[in-house]
Design an enzyme around this catalytic site. Structure first.
Site, PDB file in Angstrom:
ATOM      1  N   GLY A 198      19.196  33.317  -0.334  1.00  0.00           N
ATOM      2  CA  GLY A 198      18.101  34.206  -0.679  1.00  0.00           C
ATOM      3  C   GLY A 198      17.400  34.818   0.522  1.00  0.00           C
ATOM      4  CD  GLU A 199      16.272  31.399   4.777  1.00  0.00           C
ATOM      5  OE1 GLU A 199      16.335  31.810   5.966  1.00  0.00           O
ATOM      6  OE2 GLU A 199      16.305  30.204   4.482  1.00  0.00           O
ATOM      7  CB  ALA A 200      15.966  39.263   4.382  1.00  0.00           C
ATOM      8  CE  LYS A 225      19.787  30.416   6.165  1.00  0.00           C
ATOM      9  NZ  LYS A 225      19.722  29.152   5.381  1.00  0.00           N
ATOM     10  CB  ILE A 226      21.300  38.742   2.816  1.00  0.00           C
ATOM     11  CG1 ILE A 226      20.961  37.733   1.714  1.00  0.00           C
ATOM     12  CG2 ILE A 226      21.991  39.957   2.198  1.00  0.00           C
ATOM     13  CD1 ILE A 226      19.979  38.255   0.691  1.00  0.00           C
TER      14      ILE A 226
END
Length: 238
Positions: free
Chosen positions: A69-71, A73-74
């Protein structure tokens, strides 16, 4: 199939200098600093995206793990996807940066359309999705029919994202709690001036703002036209 897909996603999205073994000077391939980035590299390189539609490529890429969910990591994960997809389909986008920005935008679209924390009237429209992706092809626009096709397919067949699944589980749990609470006299806001539904909306609003901020940064940090990564040039972070 025996590995937890959520944990796989967390591993693939780890920081570039994260290590598996705490040994100074250890080779990244053997667990040293950069090990998890190498895992992401090997994962992406094993995929065959040749001839796939862009969103189907994302769907294939996500089939082995659940996107965190972390930007940040995305960002790391989708950059690798964009590099691989563009290299295998060199005639689709002018650069890997175009695929990267569009890929991040598609992930946001999926959340916007299918996360139950967003009210139907506030969901992204096809017009806003097209508008959000203007100028991403080295300053030019991708064909509207291409963008609208992605929108319609994501609307009909969503990806499974960690934060969306969590929101659905919370909604189910809170629905059960609401049914229980309705048996009592006290309804609406609590003595502290808020209720569970308001807290949930506020939490998701903050998460959504983080995603929007990350998306805006993608546009701001794009290098000038002519200095972007080429279709065949891999990410320097790998």
């Amino acid at each position: 199939e025996t590995l937890d897909k959520t944990q796989i996603g967390e591993v693939l999205g780890k920081e570039p200098d994260a290590a598996f073994v705490k040994v100074d000077g250890a080779d990244p391939e053997n667990g040293g600093k950069g090990f998890f980035l190498r895992v992401l590299h090997h994962y992406g390189e094993r995929m065959d995206f040749t001839g796939l539609m862009f969103d189907d490529g994302i769907r294939l890429f996500l089939s082995g793990f659940r996107l965190p969910g972390e930007a940040q990591k995305i960002d790391r994960i989708m950059e690798k996807f964009a590099e691989c997809f563009t290299r295998q389909n060199p005639d689709v986008f002018p650069s890997a940066d175009t695929a990267f920005i569009l890929g991040f935008s598609v992930i946001m679209l999926n959340t916007d359309l299918h996360n139950p924390s967003i009210k139907p009237e506030r969901r992204m429209t096809i017009e806003s999705f097209i508008r959000n992706n203007k100028g991403i092809a080295d300053g030019s626009d991708l064909p509207e029919e291409y963008i609208s096709g992605i929108f319609n397919r994501i609307k009909e067949n969503p990806f499974s994202l960690k934060e969306d699944d969590e929101a659905r589980e919370k909604q189910k749990a809170e629905s059960t709690k609401d049914m229980f609470d309705s048996l009592f006299v006290f309804e609406g806001p609590t003595l502290f001036g808020t209720n569970a539904e308001e807290k949930k909306r506020e939490k998701f609003r903050k998460e959504r703002e983080e995603m929007m901020s990350a998306s805006e940064q993608l546009f701001k940090k794009r290098p000038p036209k002519g200095s972007r990564r080429s279709v065949h040039e891999p990410s320097t972070r790998l």
